[in-house]
Design an enzyme around this catalytic site. Structure first.
Site, mmCIF file in Angstrom:
data_model
loop_
_atom_site.group_PDB
_atom_site.id
_atom_site.type_symbol
_atom_site.label_atom_id
_atom_site.label_comp_id
_atom_site.label_asym_id
_atom_site.label_seq_id
_atom_site.Cartn_x
_atom_site.Cartn_y
_atom_site.Cartn_z
ATOM 1 N N HIS A 34 0.863 -1.190 0.000
ATOM 2 C CA HIS A 34 0.000 0.000 0.000
ATOM 3 C C HIS A 34 0.895 1.234 0.000
ATOM 4 O O HIS A 34 2.130 1.124 -0.038
ATOM 5 C CB HIS A 34 -0.951 -0.044 1.198
ATOM 6 C CG HIS A 34 -0.264 -0.290 2.509
ATOM 7 N ND1 HIS A 34 0.597 0.625 3.079
ATOM 8 C CD2 HIS A 34 -0.271 -1.359 3.341
ATOM 9 C CE1 HIS A 34 1.059 0.144 4.216
ATOM 10 N NE2 HIS A 34 0.563 -1.069 4.392
ATOM 11 N N HIS A 37 4.057 1.295 2.193
ATOM 12 C CA HIS A 37 5.239 0.590 1.666
ATOM 13 C C HIS A 37 5.916 1.419 0.577
ATOM 14 O O HIS A 37 7.146 1.479 0.504
ATOM 15 C CB HIS A 37 4.830 -0.751 1.047
ATOM 16 C CG HIS A 37 4.280 -1.742 2.021
ATOM 17 N ND1 HIS A 37 2.974 -2.160 1.986
ATOM 18 C CD2 HIS A 37 4.862 -2.408 3.041
ATOM 19 C CE1 HIS A 37 2.770 -3.050 2.947
ATOM 20 N NE2 HIS A 37 3.902 -3.215 3.604
ATOM 21 N N GLN A 61 6.322 -15.395 12.310
ATOM 22 C CA GLN A 61 5.864 -14.278 13.138
ATOM 23 C C GLN A 61 4.357 -14.277 13.369
ATOM 24 O O GLN A 61 3.819 -13.334 13.934
ATOM 25 C CB GLN A 61 6.341 -12.943 12.546
ATOM 26 C CG GLN A 61 5.670 -12.522 11.246
ATOM 27 C CD GLN A 61 6.357 -11.295 10.643
ATOM 28 O OE1 GLN A 61 7.456 -11.384 10.114
ATOM 29 N NE2 GLN A 61 5.704 -10.151 10.734
ATOM 30 N N GLN A 148 7.081 3.652 10.834
ATOM 31 C CA GLN A 148 6.804 3.991 12.242
ATOM 32 C C GLN A 148 5.507 3.345 12.730
ATOM 33 O O GLN A 148 5.292 3.191 13.917
ATOM 34 C CB GLN A 148 6.757 5.527 12.365
ATOM 35 C CG GLN A 148 6.297 6.079 13.695
ATOM 36 C CD GLN A 148 7.233 5.735 14.851
ATOM 37 O OE1 GLN A 148 8.420 5.454 14.634
ATOM 38 N NE2 GLN A 148 6.713 5.728 16.058
ATOM 39 N N LYS A 149 4.637 2.926 11.797
ATOM 40 C CA LYS A 149 3.378 2.306 12.235
ATOM 41 C C LYS A 149 3.664 1.094 13.120
ATOM 42 O O LYS A 149 2.995 0.849 14.106
ATOM 43 C CB LYS A 149 2.514 1.898 11.041
ATOM 44 C CG LYS A 149 1.056 1.778 11.433
ATOM 45 C CD LYS A 149 0.308 0.814 10.596
ATOM 46 C CE LYS A 149 0.493 -0.549 11.157
ATOM 47 N NZ LYS A 149 -0.062 -1.623 10.422
ATOM 48 N N ASP A 150 4.697 0.338 12.757
ATOM 49 C CA ASP A 150 5.110 -0.795 13.591
ATOM 50 C C ASP A 150 6.237 -0.312 14.504
ATOM 51 O O ASP A 150 7.400 -0.726 14.354
ATOM 52 C CB ASP A 150 5.569 -1.954 12.707
ATOM 53 C CG ASP A 150 4.414 -2.506 11.888
ATOM 54 O OD1 ASP A 150 3.474 -3.029 12.482
ATOM 55 O OD2 ASP A 150 4.438 -2.365 10.645
ATOM 56 N N VAL A 176 2.086 6.428 7.014
ATOM 57 C CA VAL A 176 1.257 7.026 5.953
ATOM 58 C C VAL A 176 -0.192 6.720 6.299
ATOM 59 O O VAL A 176 -0.524 5.601 6.699
ATOM 60 C CB VAL A 176 1.643 6.446 4.573
ATOM 61 C CG1 VAL A 176 0.720 6.970 3.484
ATOM 62 C CG2 VAL A 176 3.092 6.809 4.250
HETATM 63 O O1 PAF Z 1 6.614 -5.222 8.842
HETATM 64 C C1 PAF Z 1 6.519 -6.267 8.172
HETATM 65 O O2 PAF Z 1 5.889 -6.300 7.110
HETATM 66 C C2 PAF Z 1 7.197 -7.536 8.654
HETATM 67 O O3 PAF Z 1 7.127 -7.647 10.027
HETATM 68 C C3 PAF Z 1 8.649 -7.676 8.157
HETATM 69 C C4 PAF Z 1 9.535 -6.585 8.730
HETATM 70 C C5 PAF Z 1 8.684 -7.634 6.645
HETATM 71 C C6 PAF Z 1 9.225 -9.011 8.618
HETATM 72 O O4 PAF Z 1 8.493 -10.068 8.112
#
Ligand code: PAF
Length: 281
Positions: A34, A37, A61, A148-150, A176
């Site tokens: 989106h 990215h 994850q 920064q969202k994560d 964003v």
């Molecule tokens: O933020 C993400 O999309 C994921 O956590 C990442 C950093 C690509 C790791 O899989």
């Protein structure tokens, strides 16, 4: 734009580029791209000579009850978007190449991983650190760009990079947002119309917290209470957590001062969304 799926080929290409003196900028993603990215790719282009974006939905994850299987995947559309954004190479490995049978090695930062997101998603950051460490070794970037969202992910990756001496500069770009303030996320596509409409409360509530802090409120509990009330007015919202923490330790703050992270996770129906604001007092 090249598409590489082999880890060995990716590593060889990167080593060759580095030998030629090229600076590699890297944007790790799980696809379903989106605007957020694409802003990272734009930043990557400004920083380096060669932009690599990875697309890999990382099973390590996701918890057993999470959305790994239904996570949106659309390589064709992602390719188009990355091409338009000026990406030079997509690295899209297969799960069995990243985690072959007998795979045993994981990277974890206990201290930072068990809080906020990690408290609700046990093992999540172990999976994130492991894949990012592996991607750093494969892609050999000079710069790696995150959103920064994560926020917690960015803090943990910065720490991992320092602790494990990866020669990579971590860059964190602003969140964003859609016009109504909702943070762009691949998971927004899960929301139905009503959930999507109510989800705009997340940014509004963060802004309310920020406003209270700027107006001089010093008690974190009062701020969290007001945010909770505002979010709870939305009948589809189910709060997971609202936290005011230190930006480095991620420990809850007792007093409002310095650089703070106001973060939250809220479910709308089955969709869990996160957002945050960094606030300086
Ligand atoms: O933020 C993400 O999309 C994921 O956590 C990442 C950093 C690509 C790791 O899989």
């Amino acid at each position: 734009m090249q598409l590489v799926t082999s880890t060995k080929k990716m590593q060889q290409l990167s080593l060759l580029l580095r030998r030629k003196g090229k600076k590699i900028s890297f944007v790790p993603t799980m696809g379903a791209l989106h605007k957020g990215h694409l802003s990272l790719v734009k930043k990557a282009k400004r920083l380096g000579d060669f932009v690599v974006a990875s697309i890999f939905v990382n099973p390590a994850q996701f918890g057993p009850k999470e959305d790994y299987k239904k996570y949106p995947r659309d390589l064709r559309k992602d390719k188009e978007l990355l091409q338009q954004a000026g990406c030079d190479l997509i690295f899209a490995p297969r799960v069995e190449d990243i985690y072959p049978e007998g795979y045993l090695t994981y990277v974890n930062i206990d201290e930072l991983s068990n809080k906020l997101e990690g408290a609700s998603r046990p093992g999540h950051f172990k999976g994130v650190c492991t894949i990012v460490a592996k991607l750093f070794n494969i892609v050999q970037p000079d710069f790696a760009i995150f959103g920064q969202k994560d926020a917690q992910q960015a803090i943990i990756i910065q720490k991992m990079t320092e602790d494990l001496n990866f020669p990579v500069r971590i860059i964190v770009c602003p969140t964003v947002r859609e016009k109504d303030g909702l943070a762009c996320s691949s998971r927004n596509s899960y929301l139905n119309t009503e959930e999507r409409d109510q989800a705009k409360i997340l940014y509004q509530s963060l802004k309310l917290g920020q406003k209270m802090i700027k107006a001089g409120e010093k008690n974190p509990l009062k701020i969290i209470k007001k945010i909770r009330e505002l979010i709870n007015n939305q009948k589809l919202a189910k709060i997971d957590y609202i936290a005011l923490t230190d930006t480095q330790t991620l420990e809850p703050v007792r007093k409002i001062k310095g650089e703070l992270l106001l973060s939250l996770a809220v479910k709308f129906g089955k969709t869990r969304l996160i957002d945050n604001l960094k606030i300086c007092v």
